[in-house]
Write an enzyme that holds these catalytic residues in place. Structure first.
Site, PDB file in Angstrom:
ATOM      1  CD  GLU A  47      15.504  31.603 -53.278  1.00 41.44           C
ATOM      2  OE1 GLU A  47      15.588  32.026 -52.125  1.00 41.44           O
ATOM      3  OE2 GLU A  47      15.871  30.447 -53.611  1.00 41.44           O
ATOM      4  CD  GLU A 300      10.575   2.529 -39.142  1.00 39.05           C
ATOM      5  OE1 GLU A 300      10.296   1.314 -39.123  1.00 39.05           O
ATOM      6  OE2 GLU A 300      10.399   3.256 -40.135  1.00 39.05           O
TER       7      GLU A 300
END
Length: 367
Positions: A47, A300
Site C-alpha cells: 500500500e 530436500e
C-alpha cells in the site's frame, strides 16, 4: 485485482517472512494512479509503495480505490499501519482479496479503515483471486493459523521411483530445466531443510543457484548426534548483513560440548530438540521454526528423513520431479513401513501436473 495479484507475485523471492502483497490504486474511471508490491522485511508494504508511486506520478488519490491482495495491516511491526496511511492519503474505498490471518490484524485493519471513513469490501473466500492470493502466501497462512510452516518435500526420481542407484549415484537423474525449476522453488522458501545423512554423503551447499535472488533461504539441518563436519560446504553459504543466511542445527545430542562450541564458532545456532529414541522431535522443531518466522520449509533430504516426516504426518505438499527413465533397484523416495492392507497407504491428491523440459513435475497434497 488480477493486476494486484501479478504485482504480489513479483515479491515471491523477496518479502519473507512477510506475505507477498500487491496493491493497485485506481480513479473512478479506472485509471491506474499508483501501484506497488511489498518489499523485503522492514521495508514498505504494498500500500505504501502504491501511494508513493501515485505521488511520484503527480496523481491525487483522494476518493480513489485501493485494490489489495491482503487486508491492510493495523499494527506497528517493522513498519507503521498501512490502514492509517491509506486513510490519511484520502483513499475512499479499499477492496482486499483476503483478511489477514495474523492475530495482530485479523479484521482489525478493515474495522480501523471503516472507523476512519473508508468503505471496505472483501472478496468471497471461494473467489478465484482470493484462492490465488492464499496460495501465494500459503506458508504465511500456515504459520499464522497452525503455528508451523508449510512443509514442501522435494524429490527428484526416475519413473520407477528411484532417487539414486544402489551405489548412491544420483547426479543427475532429472534434466537441467528440472534442476533449475527446483532452485526456483528453493528460492521462494524461507528455509531449506536436510538431514545429516545428506550432508555426510553429498556435502551439498543447498543454496539457490542459477537465479538472481535478493536473499538465500536459511538452512536447517536435522543432526541428532552433532556430526556435521566443520569443513562442510554448506558453511560457505553463510552471509552477512540484514539478509544473511542463517544455519540452524537441531540435535538430540547431550554431552558433546566440544562439537557444539565448534559449530557455534562457525556461526551456526545449535538447538536442542530431543525426541524419542535419541532422535530430533520433528513436530516440535516445526513449531520452533514458526517462532523463527519460517513460512515455507523446503525439505530436500534422503529416504530415511523423508520417511520420518511422512510417517509423522508433517508433510503438507510433495514436489516431485519424475524423469522418463527406469533405473531398477536403487534408493527409493521415502523409507516407509510395509503395509498389509491398502487402506493404510498415504493418500495424496494431484494439485498440479506440468512438463518441465523432458521431465514431469507433480505437485501433490495430502487428502
Amino acid at each position: 485485482m488480477h493486476r494486484a495479484l501479478a504485482l504480489a507475485k513479483e515479491g515471491l523471492w523477496l518479502t519473507s517472512p512477510n506475505p507477498r502483497v500487491g496493491c493497485i490504486i485506481t480513479a473512478a474511471d479506472g485509471q491506474v494512479l499508483g501501484q506497488g508490491h511489498t518489499q523485503r522485511a522492514g521495508g514498505p508494504h504494498a500500500e505504501i509503495m502504491a501511494l508513493r508511486n501515485a505521488q511520484a506520478l503527480g496523481h491525487d488519490v483522494k476518493g480513489a480505490t485501493a485494490w489489495v491482495t491482503l487486508e491492510p495491516c493495523a499494527h506497528h511491526g517493522r513498519t507503521g499501519p498501512c490502514c492509517d496511511a491509506l486513510a490519511a492519503a484520502g483513499i475512499g474505498r479499499v477492496v482486499c482479496a483476503l483478511t489477514d490471518p495474523n492475530p495482530k490484524v485479523s479484521g482489525q485493519g478493515l474495522v480501523r479503515l471503516q472507523a476512519l471513513g473508508v468503505h471496505t469490501e472483501t472478496l468471497a473466500p471461494q473467489h478465484d483471486i482470493a484462492i490465488q492470493a492464499r496460495e501465494l502466501n500459503i506458508g504465511f497462512f500456515s504459520r499464522m493459523e497452525r503455528s508451523r510452516p508449510w512443509v514442501r518435500m522435494k524429490i527428484a526420481a526416475s519413473l520407477d521411483g528411484q532417487t539414486a542407484l544402489q551405489n548412491g549415484q544420483s547426479q543427475w537423474i532429472t534434466s537441467e530445466p528440472a534442476r533449475s525449476d527446483g532452485h526456483a522453488w528453493r528460492a521462494r522458501a524461507c528455509a531449506v531443510l536436510t538431514g545429516i545423512g545428506t550432508v555426510l554423503e553429498d556435502n551439498p551447499r543447498l543454496d539457490v543457484r542459477g537465479h538472481d535472488v535478493p536473499r538465500q533461504p536459511h538452512l536447517v539441518i536435522v543432526d541428532s548426534r552433532l556430526e556435521t563436519p566443520l569443513d562442510a560446504r554448506l558453511f560457505e553459504t553463510l552471509g552477512t548483513g540484514d539478509l544473511a543466511r542463517k544455519i540452524w542445527i537441531y540435535t538430540a545430542a547431550t554431552g558433546l560440548d566440544i562439537n557444539r562450541q565448534a559449530l557455534e564458532n562457525k556461526g551456526v545456532t545449535v538447538i536442542d530438540m530431543a525426541g524419542p529414541n535419541g532422535k530430533v522431535n520433528l513436530a516440535a522443531m516445526l513449531f520452533d521454526l514458526a517462532s523463527r518466522e519460517i513460512n515455507e520449509l523446503h525439505l530436500e533430504a534422503g529416504h530415511k528423513l523423508n520417511g520420518s516426516f511422512i510417517r509423522e504426518g508433517l508433510v503438507d505438499e510433495l514436489l516431485l520431479y519424475l524423469s522418463p527413465q527406469l533405473l531398477g533397484p536403487g534408493q527409493g523416495m521415502a523409507s516407509l513401513p510395509a503395509l498389509t492392507d491398502l487402506s493404510g497407504s498415504v493418500k495424496l491428491a494431484f494439485h498440479a501436473v506440468d512438463r518441465i523440459g523432458p521431465d514431469l513435475r507433480l505437485l501433490l497434497r495430502r487428502q
